[in-house]
Scaffold this motif. Structure first.
Motif, PDB file in Angstrom:
ATOM      1  N   ASP A  49       0.853  -1.193   0.000  1.00 32.44           N
ATOM      2  CA  ASP A  49       0.000   0.000   0.000  1.00 32.44           C
ATOM      3  C   ASP A  49       0.883   1.234   0.000  1.00 32.44           C
ATOM      4  N   PHE A  50       0.696   2.102  -1.025  1.00 34.65           N
ATOM      5  CA  PHE A  50       1.559   3.258  -1.121  1.00 34.65           C
ATOM      6  C   PHE A  50       1.030   4.444  -0.343  1.00 34.65           C
ATOM      7  N   ASP A  51      -0.028   4.263   0.451  1.00 33.89           N
ATOM      8  CA  ASP A  51      -0.439   5.232   1.476  1.00 33.89           C
ATOM      9  C   ASP A  51      -0.587   6.638   0.921  1.00 33.89           C
ATOM     10  N   LEU A  52      -1.384   6.768  -0.143  1.00 32.41           N
ATOM     11  CA  LEU A  52      -1.667   8.074  -0.701  1.00 32.41           C
ATOM     12  C   LEU A  52      -3.008   8.547  -0.207  1.00 32.41           C
ATOM     13  N   ASP A  53      -3.146   9.850  -0.017  1.00 36.67           N
ATOM     14  CA  ASP A  53      -4.459  10.374   0.322  1.00 36.67           C
ATOM     15  C   ASP A  53      -5.202  10.693  -0.965  1.00 36.67           C
ATOM     16  N   SER A  54      -6.410  11.247  -0.838  1.00 37.04           N
ATOM     17  CA  SER A  54      -7.239  11.484  -2.006  1.00 37.04           C
ATOM     18  C   SER A  54      -6.673  12.543  -2.929  1.00 37.04           C
ATOM     19  N   SER A  55      -5.707  13.311  -2.481  1.00 38.27           N
ATOM     20  CA  SER A  55      -5.083  14.302  -3.351  1.00 38.27           C
ATOM     21  C   SER A  55      -3.881  13.745  -4.079  1.00 38.27           C
ATOM     22  N   GLY A  56      -3.519  12.497  -3.756  1.00 35.44           N
ATOM     23  CA  GLY A  56      -2.384  11.897  -4.419  1.00 35.44           C
ATOM     24  C   GLY A  56      -1.055  12.371  -3.892  1.00 35.44           C
ATOM     25  N   THR A  57      -1.014  12.942  -2.693  1.00 36.25           N
ATOM     26  CA  THR A  57       0.238  13.419  -2.121  1.00 36.25           C
ATOM     27  C   THR A  57       0.664  12.515  -0.988  1.00 36.25           C
ATOM     28  N   ARG A  58       1.975  12.487  -0.735  1.00 35.10           N
ATOM     29  CA  ARG A  58       2.522  11.676   0.343  1.00 35.10           C
ATOM     30  C   ARG A  58       3.243  12.556   1.354  1.00 35.10           C
ATOM     31  N   LEU A 297      -7.227   6.762 -10.317  1.00 32.19           N
ATOM     32  CA  LEU A 297      -6.322   7.124 -11.405  1.00 32.19           C
ATOM     33  C   LEU A 297      -5.244   8.076 -10.917  1.00 32.19           C
ATOM     34  N   ARG A 298      -5.619   9.082 -10.123  1.00 25.93           N
ATOM     35  CA  ARG A 298      -4.661  10.059  -9.614  1.00 25.93           C
ATOM     36  C   ARG A 298      -3.598   9.387  -8.755  1.00 25.93           C
ATOM     37  N   GLU A 299      -4.016   8.496  -7.870  1.00 26.49           N
ATOM     38  CA  GLU A 299      -3.072   7.843  -6.962  1.00 26.49           C
ATOM     39  C   GLU A 299      -2.059   7.006  -7.723  1.00 26.49           C
ATOM     40  N   ARG A 300      -2.497   6.325  -8.758  1.00 28.31           N
ATOM     41  CA  ARG A 300      -1.576   5.488  -9.517  1.00 28.31           C
ATOM     42  C   ARG A 300      -0.613   6.313 -10.354  1.00 28.31           C
ATOM     43  N   VAL A 301      -1.074   7.419 -10.882  1.00 25.80           N
ATOM     44  CA  VAL A 301      -0.173   8.296 -11.623  1.00 25.80           C
ATOM     45  C   VAL A 301       0.900   8.858 -10.702  1.00 25.80           C
ATOM     46  N   VAL A 302       0.502   9.307  -9.508  1.00 25.61           N
ATOM     47  CA  VAL A 302       1.463   9.858  -8.551  1.00 25.61           C
ATOM     48  C   VAL A 302       2.438   8.780  -8.080  1.00 25.61           C
ATOM     49  N   ASP A 700      -0.830   0.329 -16.210  1.00 26.84           N
ATOM     50  CA  ASP A 700      -0.302   0.537 -17.564  1.00 26.84           C
ATOM     51  C   ASP A 700      -0.880   1.812 -18.168  1.00 26.84           C
ATOM     52  N   ILE A 701      -2.184   2.026 -17.967  1.00 28.24           N
ATOM     53  CA  ILE A 701      -2.819   3.235 -18.465  1.00 28.24           C
ATOM     54  C   ILE A 701      -2.309   4.460 -17.708  1.00 28.24           C
ATOM     55  N   ALA A 702      -2.138   4.324 -16.404  1.00 29.09           N
ATOM     56  CA  ALA A 702      -1.622   5.439 -15.607  1.00 29.09           C
ATOM     57  C   ALA A 702      -0.233   5.860 -16.088  1.00 29.09           C
TER      58      ALA A 702
END
Length: 716
Positions: A49-58, A297-302, A700-702
């Motif tokens: 789990d890469f522990d991202l919040d809904s904004s995609g920031t860590r 989608l945002r979380e995977r891109v980040v 892959d799409i991200a």
């Protein structure tokens, strides 16, 4: 994964050093050393789990390329907590753990909190909110709430953290933390943190101070050694057992101040590319689903950016994804469809009414303009709201793209191209009436009939004017210029074909979507998606025989740039030597010429590939299959046989559509169709049920979107 406590990283200095140089060395050397821990974190698999919040920031604890600048040295004396030592947290509804704001957000919230506490005259506007979490949320400090800006719901609580539990670094409840802080400052203010009371030769270390609560009590063994002990029966029993065995205390250690310092430099890069995420059908059935899809989608891109391009944030630019809900605010027919729905199989019918009915609504001349205006208005509203919160975006030349799914692709396409069937129909009818009027100059009766017809058309136009007036009059439907249009699982090609769009002899797609409106068009689909269709054959006819480009696996070690990938024909247009198996020249099961019998008419059979007019007979095929494979009628064998039939039929259909000699060498300026690669254990027939909604969580799409939103990340 639990973070280790700061004590595990502290470098101890000799006790009793009083010189200024020693003190300076102490402040410099006694930093938390995280190199080994960060190396361990970097070796974690992608499945963690890469522990991202809904904004995609860590947290910068795991993100920043230079982690040490966020860690502060241990203090020498007990004094008031500075804003940098305090950290604010938020927690979404249903979650158990608190998430820490990044340093930039936490400092601004703390400054507002202290300003409100000192504002006895009420000069500060308590309703003013602070932009946090990558600019997607704002914080109401007075009521301690965090609200989303661009969508509804998803309200979270915030909390000020001063005291923390060891290991998890979760903040203690404010009501308890405030009492402990007051007691700590009253008894240990200005005392040295490394002060250790005299320890007896035998027995446990003495408790120099104690504070009791209803469910637990807190013991101070030193100014920097504080432990919490539960008053539950099980905890008391455990303490007695450990004490009898001579073990150390079994309480939980508490820490004052967060494990690393909040810094203003700990902030996300500026937004250089804004991406609107548009949903398709089914939003009425599950309101707010696009918010979750956009978050996935945002979380995977980040995540992929931080994993494969960790230094990209140094350029101070990033892409941001905003969900666009165009369906939830529409009423359309009211309850008319609901009233005419039969009661038999009511649940299934309600699902269809909430999903597939959107397609019928959009093809209706009465509701189509209402739907397009809803999406157009929502995107313009979000863009204006975004620019008001980020004034630097347009000044710095920020770009805008759209990621649309299913029917959302068609609606977005119609908005940006201005396609309006009602307007075209009005123009056509007017031209016909004018032509007939000119031919009927000698007949008064016919002319009167034409005038009545013209009057009737004008009445119909006036009745529909209120519905599509804004769309017809809008010269510029969107307030921004589109950079990219990503279509996911799109039926756009079918709509265009039914509108009369036909292939051209040019290598561009300007007759479909001019580059002056949108620079790049990407049609991404899963091979088993029943709703998705190709676009390239509408540009050049012979591209029906050319396979779409396969999207690279995100974790592939070597990725050929898409612009350098050569076009490849379907297997039906290859020679037998090209189709032979690489191991021993054996024909692949999915190629033609397998020798399976087919039936042209009752009583007649012919070998596959023996001539024209071939027809598949499912019953005959199943009979022969079971006769030759006695006892092997399992589901796996049936699926394999059906896949073979599907492959043969597909190749026959492509071959009948275009003869190999008609293939020319004209190439598109750039490719439009991109197909996901199927995994080795993925079954095509099983994927039909899930493939249309698989795009949001696909890495892959991200990765594909990340490298095309920021072309500088593509491999040279």
């Amino acid at each position: 994964m639990e973070f280790p406590s700061p004590a595990d990283f502290t470098i101890k200095t000799p006790r009793g050093s009083s010189s200024s140089s020693a003190a300076s060395s102490s402040m410099t050397e006694r930093m938390y050393s995280l190199d080994s821990f960060l190396q361990e974190r970097s070796n974690l698999s992608d499945d963690e789990d890469f522990d991202l919040d809904s904004s995609g920031t860590r947290s910068p604890f795991t993100d920043s390329p230079s982690h040490k600048k966020y860690l502060f040295p241990q203090k020498e004396f007990v004094d008031e907590l500075r804003p940098e030592e305090i950290r604010w947290f938020y927690k979404n509804e249903g979650e158990k753990r608190w998430r820490a704001f990044i340093g930039y957000d936490s400092l601004r919230i703390e400054c507002r909190y202290r300003a409100l506490a000192c504002d006895s005259d009420g000069d500060i506007d308590v309703n003013e909110r602070i932009l946090v979490r990558g600019g997607l949320y704002d914080v109401e400090v007075e009521n301690k709430k965090c609200h989303p800006i661009y969508w509804t719901g998803d309200v979270s609580e915030i909390m000020r953290g001063t005291w923390y539990y060891d290991g998890s670094w979760q903040p203690m409840e404010e009501v308890y933390a405030l009492q402990i802080e007051t007691e700590h400052m009253a008894n240990f203010a200005n005392r040295r943190l490394d002060e250790v009371p005299a320890v007896p030769q035998k027995g446990p270390r003495p408790v120099i101070h104690n504070l009791k609560f209803q469910d637990f009590h807190v013991d101070w063994n030193a100014p920097n050694e504080i432990y919490l002990f539960s008053e539950s029966a099980s905890s008391k029993l455990m303490r007695q057992v450990t004490k009898s065995l001579g073990w150390q205390k079994s309480g939980s250690q508490l820490h004052r101040g967060y494990r690393y310092e909040a810094m203003m430099e700990d902030k996300p890069p500026d937004i250089a590319h804004l991406v609107f995420v548009v949903h398709g059908i089914g939003q009425k059935m599950e309101t707010g689903a696009i918010v979750k899809c956009c978050k996935d989608l945002r979380e995977r891109v980040v995540h992929l950016k931080q994993k494969y391009f960790p230094d990209f944030d140094q350029h101070n630019k990033r892409s941001e994804f905003l969900p666009v809900e165009w369906r939830s605010s529409l009423k359309l027919d009211g309850d008319t469809v609901e009233s005419i729905t039969p009661h038999k199989m009511r649940g299934m019918r309600n699902i269809l009414n909430s999903s597939a009915m959107d397609i019928l609504y959009y093809t209706s001349p009465l509701y189509r303009s209402e739907i397009t205006h809803s999406l157009q208005h929502e995107m313009n509203r979000l863009y204006a709201l975004f620019c008001s919160r980020h004034p630097y975006f347009e000044v710095n030349g920020g770009k805008v793209s759209v990621v649309a799914h299913s029917l959302g692709c068609v609606i977005t396409y119609d908005i940006i191209t201005g396609w309006n069937p009602m307007k075209l129909y009005d123009e056509f009818v007017t031209s016909v009436i004018d032509e007939e009027s000119e031919n009927a100059e000698g007949s008064n009766k016919l002319q009167e009939e034409m005038e009545q017809a013209r009057k009737r058309v004008n009445e119909l136009e006036a009745s529909l004017k209120s519905v599509h007036e804004k769309q017809v009059k809008a010269k510029q439907p969107l307030q921004f210029k589109l950079e990219n249009l990503f279509c996911l699982g799109s039926p756009l090609a079918v709509f265009l074909a039914l509108r009369g769009i036909r292939p051209q002899s040019k290598g561009t797609h300007d007759h479909i979507l001019p580059t002056s409106i949108c620079k790049r068009l990407f049609n991404i689909y899963h091979p088993s998606d029943p709703v998705a269709y190709r676009l390239e054959p509408l540009c050049l006819k012979h591209y029906a025989t050319i396979t779409p480009l396969l999207i690279h696996f995100y974790d592939s070690s070597k990725k050929t740039p898409y612009l350098k990938m050569k076009r490849k024909a379907y297997a039906a247009f290859k020679s037998s030597s090209e189709e032979s198996d690489h191991k021993g020249g054996k024909m692949d099961d999915s190629t033609e010429g397998s020798g399976a019998e087919e039936q042209d008419s009752p009583g007649q059979t012919r070998k596959s590939g023996s001539g024209k007019g071939q027809k598949f007979s499912l019953s005959k095929w199943l009979t022969d299959f079971r006769a030759n494979k006695k006892g092997e009628d399992s589901l796996a064998a049936e699926l394999k046989m059906l896949q073979k039939m599907d492959s043969d039929a597909e190749k026959l259909q492509v071959k009948m559509y275009m003869d190999p000699k008609d293939i020319d060498k004209t190439e598109l300026e750039y490719r439009l169709d991109y197909q996901l690669r199927e995994r080795s254990l993925e079954n095509s027939y099983m994927s039909v049920l899930t493939s249309h909604f698989c795009y949001w969580t696909n890495k892959d799409i991200a990765y594909f979107m990340l490298t095309h939103l920021h072309p500088e990340l593509q491999e040279p």
